[in-house]
Design an enzyme around this catalytic site. Structure first.
Site, PDB file in Angstrom:
ATOM      1  N   ARG A   1     -97.768  60.096  -4.250  1.00 56.60           N
ATOM      2  CA  ARG A   1     -96.789  59.255  -4.964  1.00 56.60           C
ATOM      3  C   ARG A   1     -95.804  60.117  -5.750  1.00 56.60           C
ATOM      4  NH1 ARG A   1     -99.177  54.685  -8.805  1.00 56.60           N
ATOM      5  NH2 ARG A   1     -99.562  56.452 -10.173  1.00 56.60           N
TER       6      ARG A   1
ATOM      7  N   LYS B   1     -92.218  56.489 -10.162  1.00 49.88           N
ATOM      8  CA  LYS B   1     -92.888  56.588 -11.465  1.00 49.88           C
ATOM      9  C   LYS B   1     -92.091  57.560 -12.315  1.00 49.88           C
ATOM     10  CE  LYS B   1     -97.537  56.836 -13.403  1.00 49.88           C
ATOM     11  NZ  LYS B   1     -97.385  55.704 -14.288  1.00 49.88           N
TER      12      LYS B   1
ATOM     13  N   GLU C   1     -95.838  42.704 -12.873  1.00 47.74           N
ATOM     14  CA  GLU C   1     -96.935  43.564 -13.331  1.00 47.74           C
ATOM     15  C   GLU C   1     -96.981  43.557 -14.846  1.00 47.74           C
ATOM     16  OE1 GLU C   1     -96.341  47.714 -12.211  1.00 47.74           O
ATOM     17  OE2 GLU C   1     -94.177  47.534 -12.458  1.00 47.74           O
TER      18      GLU C   1
HETATM   19  N1  PXG Z   1     -97.594  49.735 -13.221  1.00 45.30           N
HETATM   20  C1  PXG Z   1     -96.964  50.579 -14.039  1.00 45.30           C
HETATM   21  C2  PXG Z   1     -95.618  50.256 -14.524  1.00 45.30           C
HETATM   22  C3  PXG Z   1     -97.600  51.770 -14.425  1.00 45.30           C
HETATM   23  O1  PXG Z   1     -96.980  52.626 -15.231  1.00 45.30           O
HETATM   24  C4  PXG Z   1     -99.517  51.121 -13.122  1.00 45.30           C
HETATM   25  C5  PXG Z   1     -98.832  49.972 -12.758  1.00 45.30           C
HETATM   26  C6  PXG Z   1    -100.880  51.367 -12.537  1.00 45.30           C
HETATM   27  O2  PXG Z   1    -100.826  52.423 -11.600  1.00 45.30           O
HETATM   28  P1  PXG Z   1    -102.063  53.379 -11.327  1.00 45.30           P
HETATM   29  O3  PXG Z   1    -101.606  54.292 -10.242  1.00 45.30           O
HETATM   30  O4  PXG Z   1    -102.333  54.107 -12.610  1.00 45.30           O
HETATM   31  O5  PXG Z   1    -103.183  52.524 -10.924  1.00 45.30           O
HETATM   32  C7  PXG Z   1     -98.901  52.047 -13.961  1.00 45.30           C
HETATM   33  C8  PXG Z   1     -99.607  53.286 -14.378  1.00 45.30           C
HETATM   34  C9  PXG Z   1     -99.987  55.472 -20.051  1.00 45.30           C
HETATM   35  C10 PXG Z   1    -100.328  55.390 -18.638  1.00 45.30           C
HETATM   36  O6  PXG Z   1    -100.119  56.575 -20.619  1.00 45.30           O
HETATM   37  C11 PXG Z   1     -99.633  54.566 -17.786  1.00 45.30           C
HETATM   38  C12 PXG Z   1     -99.986  54.504 -16.463  1.00 45.30           C
HETATM   39  C13 PXG Z   1    -101.012  55.251 -15.968  1.00 45.30           C
HETATM   40  C14 PXG Z   1    -101.697  56.084 -16.830  1.00 45.30           C
HETATM   41  C15 PXG Z   1    -101.350  56.156 -18.182  1.00 45.30           C
HETATM   42  O7  PXG Z   1     -99.606  54.459 -20.633  1.00 45.30           O
HETATM   43  N2  PXG Z   1     -99.274  53.681 -15.680  1.00 45.30           N
END
Ligand code: PXG
Length: 292
Positions: A52, A151, A184
């Site tokens: 990703r 991301k 989301e």
């Molecule tokens: N949507 C968004 C907008 C995200 O930022 C997810 C879904 C979930 O994705 P994953 O691949 O983690 O299952 C994310 C992930 C933080 C933090 O520090 C944010 C994320 C992941 C880890 C830490 O707030 N976002």
């Protein structure tokens, strides 16, 4: 905390891990990142996170100065240098140092850093009791403007939504897309359970294709549960049997009340409990080993 940080090819004490005020990651949010977890001496879904990251880079025409294989080694070595077997890893690639103009061509080389820190899990009671959420007015970025699949370091859209949740006194927000379909949460993907089926919005709604989301869909299918990626509205959410979030930080978290409506029984549901169990099992075996 005395951490050792990877920064541009070197492992340095955190005091020395500094980036320029001219870095476009800071000046413009021009960059990308991954949040990754290590469990039980393994980096969970590392290849999926790296895939990703490199796909996000391609979309924004950001050249990452090291290969995906080298990046894997950076993550593992950062964990080793900090003697961590269970950790939260933040991998960041910025456009690099430029000048006070937004043209990315002014940035000659990307900045890469990796932080590995120990992580405080949510208290167990949150997984047992469940969260309350509200739908917020801030809509998720439209893919044609700032694609949520990238991301990126530009999280203001999500932060607006988080502020609205904070003002409402709840821990998390539900974001809709421009058409009003559920997209989301601020840093988590959304699932509902209806009549035994697991349903999550499709990526084209405008959301980050979560690594945890994909893992949970696989786990559900392995249990023989039908999984559907289809659009749904707030009405569908209010009338779900179960509702939960997935993300690297949150793992799997049940949500028991949305916009004042109790979901299902008002307690975390049975499919959620089964998938959380399967997820925790998977973290014991998935991903490359840190210390042989
Ligand atoms: N949507 C968004 C907008 C995200 O930022 C997810 C879904 C979930 O994705 P994953 O691949 O983690 O299952 C994310 C992930 C933080 C933090 O520090 C944010 C994320 C992941 C880890 C830490 O707030 N976002």
């Amino acid at each position: 905390m005395g951490l050792i940080i990877y920064l541009d090819g070197k492992y340095v004490p955190e005091e020395e891990a500094v980036v320029s005020v001219f870095d476009h990651g800071l000046l413009y949010g021009d960059g990308i990142f991954e949040g990754i977890r290590a469990y039980h001496n393994r980096v969970f879904k590392l290849s999926e996170h790296l895939e990703r990251l490199y796909e996000s880079a391609r979309t924004i025409i950001l050249e990452i100065p090291i290969s995906e294989a080298e990046m894997q080694e950076v993550v593992l070595e950062t964990l080793r240098r900090n003697n961590l077997r269970d950790a939260y890893i933040r991998l960041v690639v910025t456009r690099g140092k430029g000048d006070l103009g937004l043209d990315p061509r002014r940035c000659k080389v990307a900045t890469v850093f990796c932080i590995a820190a120990s992580i405080q899990l949510y208290p167990e009671e949150l997984y047992e009791r469940g969260l309350e959420m509200v739908t917020v007015a801030t809509r998720r970025n439209i893919p044609e403007a700032c694609n949520p699949r990238v991301k990126s370091l530009n999280y203001l859209n999500n932060i607006y939504a988080k502020i609205e949740a904070n003002l409402a006194g709840v821990p998390e927000a539900i974001m809709l897309n421009q058409e009003g379909y559920v997209a989301e949460a601020t840093g988590d993907n959304i699932f509902l359970v209806k009549k035994g089926k697991l349903i999550t919005p499709p990526v084209y709604v405008g959301l980050l294709e979560g690594v945890t989301r994909n893992a949970v869909m696989d786990l559900a299918r392995a249990r023989g549960i039908e999984v559907q990626e289809k659009v749904f509205t707030r009405h569908d959410m209010y009338n779900a049997d179960e509702f939960f979030l997935t993300g690297t930080a949150a793992e799997l978290i049940p949500c028991v009340k949305v916009d004042g409506r109790p979901i299902g029984t008002g307690q975390p549901g049975p499919l959620f409990q089964s998938l959380l169990h399967d997820f925790r099992e998977l973290t014991k075996t998935d991903g490359p080993v840190i210390f042989e």
